[in-house]
Motif scaffolding. Structure first.
Motif, PDB file in Angstrom:
ATOM      1  N   PHE A  36     -26.835  36.765 -18.738  1.00  0.00           N
ATOM      2  CA  PHE A  36     -27.384  35.440 -18.445  1.00  0.00           C
ATOM      3  C   PHE A  36     -26.368  34.341 -18.734  1.00  0.00           C
ATOM      4  O   PHE A  36     -26.163  33.428 -17.938  1.00  0.00           O
ATOM      5  CB  PHE A  36     -28.647  35.212 -19.281  1.00  0.00           C
ATOM      6  N   GLN A  38     -33.383  35.006 -14.482  1.00  0.00           N
ATOM      7  CA  GLN A  38     -32.111  35.307 -13.820  1.00  0.00           C
ATOM      8  C   GLN A  38     -32.277  36.296 -12.677  1.00  0.00           C
ATOM      9  O   GLN A  38     -31.600  36.180 -11.657  1.00  0.00           O
ATOM     10  CB  GLN A  38     -31.083  35.828 -14.822  1.00  0.00           C
ATOM     11  N   GLU A  41     -29.548  29.953 -14.666  1.00  0.00           N
ATOM     12  CA  GLU A  41     -29.746  31.360 -14.292  1.00  0.00           C
ATOM     13  C   GLU A  41     -29.005  31.742 -13.012  1.00  0.00           C
ATOM     14  O   GLU A  41     -28.909  32.919 -12.670  1.00  0.00           O
ATOM     15  CB  GLU A  41     -31.228  31.667 -14.125  1.00  0.00           C
TER      16      GLU A  41
END
Length: 507
Positions: free
Chosen positions: A101, A206, A382
């Motif tokens: 991430f 994400q 993200e």
């Protein structure tokens, strides 16, 4: 359900109340949590900073101390897993989703809004990677080292139950079996739930961001809920198969995918720049490590706010995550010496994490500095990694690999957490009932969902900081208790060795 303790029922009841609160009054939950977070970060940011530094100093001391030869188990016990599998399990449980991430997103954030340098300058880029190394380096893994060592030591060497409270026997005595011990275990359960929920929320957002890049799917709360639901079913299937099968295979898969993504990024990306920036940033990291370990910048308000928003958040998140990671690492580390254990847990994952940021953060910063892709800093957090891949040859392939990697990390983390929560609520059972693990799986998924619903990424960060505060105190006490136990056992070993030598000489 005969194995469950009162910790299970108390924790389950309070968790259910929290989930219902977030489902029916998300705004109120967000406001209350934010108020508590604001108080903790402004008044006790220094406490998080100093505590984590204590954990690092203690860990380094153990490597060189006389206690390093003590084995986590009986003298003839040997490790259950080989080093490659062991490192894979450490990495998958401890960093996984967070690294993927933040790998590009954090350096880009520091590049765009640095605490001291000119925004989007060469100096800002240099500092951005150093800050990322600091946040994901030795301090982070020192937290995991302390709690994992404490649990493994008392579980495998002294035969204590594999629960957090059992590590306090040297300083609390039989009180660990009463209300004090139960309170410690309940706090550990809640820290685990919120720490894992933060990572699950990041993973869901994400995965949604990656799907939005390659399809027409919109990355909104509905998409993230669907992702959480699908992955929940998958990690429950994995949890049902048990530790040796599900988690072991997934951990090895994670490492293969992670190494594959790194190699492809180096080959397709600025390979020479990546290696150069890794080397120079590593030197800068070591040079600035003592200063950053204690830096709160009280005379510079902007820098102080930056530290609270980044460093304090990270230390709190990792502390909240530590009961889960620590218990899991302890479970797979029987038979190793303390020196081998601390060196492996502290050094190897830290250096791997730093190299990860050099590869993905370095690639992102290089594009910004060269003007190849100057819109990366404007992307949602993200989506930063996928934006970086967009200008690469075969960028769509890298994006698909990254989405699969996030998904497997997601499953591994949640799977491991269900095992740990089951272990902590069944008095340390190494094989908690499946119904207990599945109960915690549902709670984890629901908690991640209500946190996203009540405030997205900000709510996830808030939950980590709030839940970590009481557990930081528990970790400091654990250092004290472990020190007492190590001293006692070392003295016994010395006495036995002297007695043996005396007997041999007399005979």
């Amino acid at each position: 359900m005969k194995k469950v303790t009162s910790v299970f029922w108390i924790s389950l009841a309070i968790s259910a109340i929290f989930v219902l609160w977030g489902a029916f009054a998300p705004t109120h939950l967000g406001e209350v949590s934010s108020d508590i977070q604001g108080f903790l970060t402004s008044k006790f940011g220094w406490f998080y900073l100093l505590s984590v530094t204590v954990f690092l100093v203690f860990s380094i001391y153990l490597i060189f101390s006389p206690y390093g030869k003590i084995r986590l188990g009986k003298p003839d016990d040997r490790p259950e897993y080989n080093k490659v599998t062991w490192f894979a399990m450490l990495f998958s449980a401890g960093m996984g989703i967070g690294l993927v991430f933040w790998g590009s997103a954090e350096p880009l954030a520091h590049f765009a809004t640095p605490p001291q340098a000119e925004p989007e300058s060469v100096e800002a880029a240099r500092d951005a990677l150093r800050y990322s190394f600091f946040h994901w380096g030795f301090h982070t893994w020192a937290i995991y080292t302390v709690i994992a060592l404490g649990i493994a030591y008392f579980k495998f060497r002294r035969g204590a139950p594999g629960v957090i409270s059992a590590t306090f026997k040297p300083i609390l005595g039989d009180r660990v079996y009463g209300p004090i011990g139960k309170t410690i275990d309940v706090i550990a359960v809640f820290a685990t739930i919120f720490g894992v929920a933060t990572s699950l929320g990041l993973g869901a957002s994400q995965i949604g961001g990656g799907l939005a890049f390659i399809t027409d799917i919109e990355n909104n709360i509905s998409t993230q809920f669907v992702i959480i639901a699908i992955v929940t079913v998958l990690f429950m299937i994995s949890a049902w198969t048990g530790l040796s099968k599900g988690i072991k295979y997934l951990s090895n898969t994670n490492i293969v995918l992670a190494l594959g993504l790194i190699l492809l990024t180096i080959i397709l990306g600025p390979s020479v720049f990546i290696m150069d920036i890794f080397s120079s940033t590593l030197g800068s990291y070591f040079q600035n490590l003592p200063i950053q370990s204690f830096q709160m910048a009280p005379l510079t308000s902007d820098y102080n706010e930056w530290i609270q928003g980044w460093t304090v958040f990270y230390w709190a998140w990792f502390i909240a995550w530590s009961p889960f990671v620590g218990t899991f690492i302890a479970r797979v580390s029987k038979g190793r010496t303390i020196r081998e254990f601390v060196t492996g847990v502290l050094l190897v994952p830290s250096l791997f994490s730093m190299f990860w940021f050099a590869v993905f953060g370095g690639s992102s910063l290089k594009q910004e500095l060269d003007g190849v892709n100057t819109g990366l800093t404007d992307l949602a957090t993200e989506s930063a990694l996928f934006g970086t891949f967009e200008s690469f040859p075969f960028g769509i392939v890298l994006t698909i690999i990254a989405i699969v990697l996030i998904s497997t990390f997601f499953i591994t983390s949640a799977d491991s957490a269900t095992f740990v929560l089951g272990m902590q609520t069944t008095n340390g059972s190494l094989n908690p009932p499946n119904v207990v693990k599945l109960s915690w799986g549902v709670i984890q998924a629901a908690t991640a969902g209500v946190l996203l619903y009540s405030g997205g990424l900000g709510a996830l960060q808030t939950a980590s900081i709030v839940s970590a505060f009481p557990f930081t105190i528990i970790l400091l006490m654990m250092v004290w208790s472990l020190s007492v136990a190590l001293k006692e056992d070392h003295q016994k070993m010395q006495y036995q060795q002297e007695s043996k030598e005396s007997y041999q000489q007399s005979s």
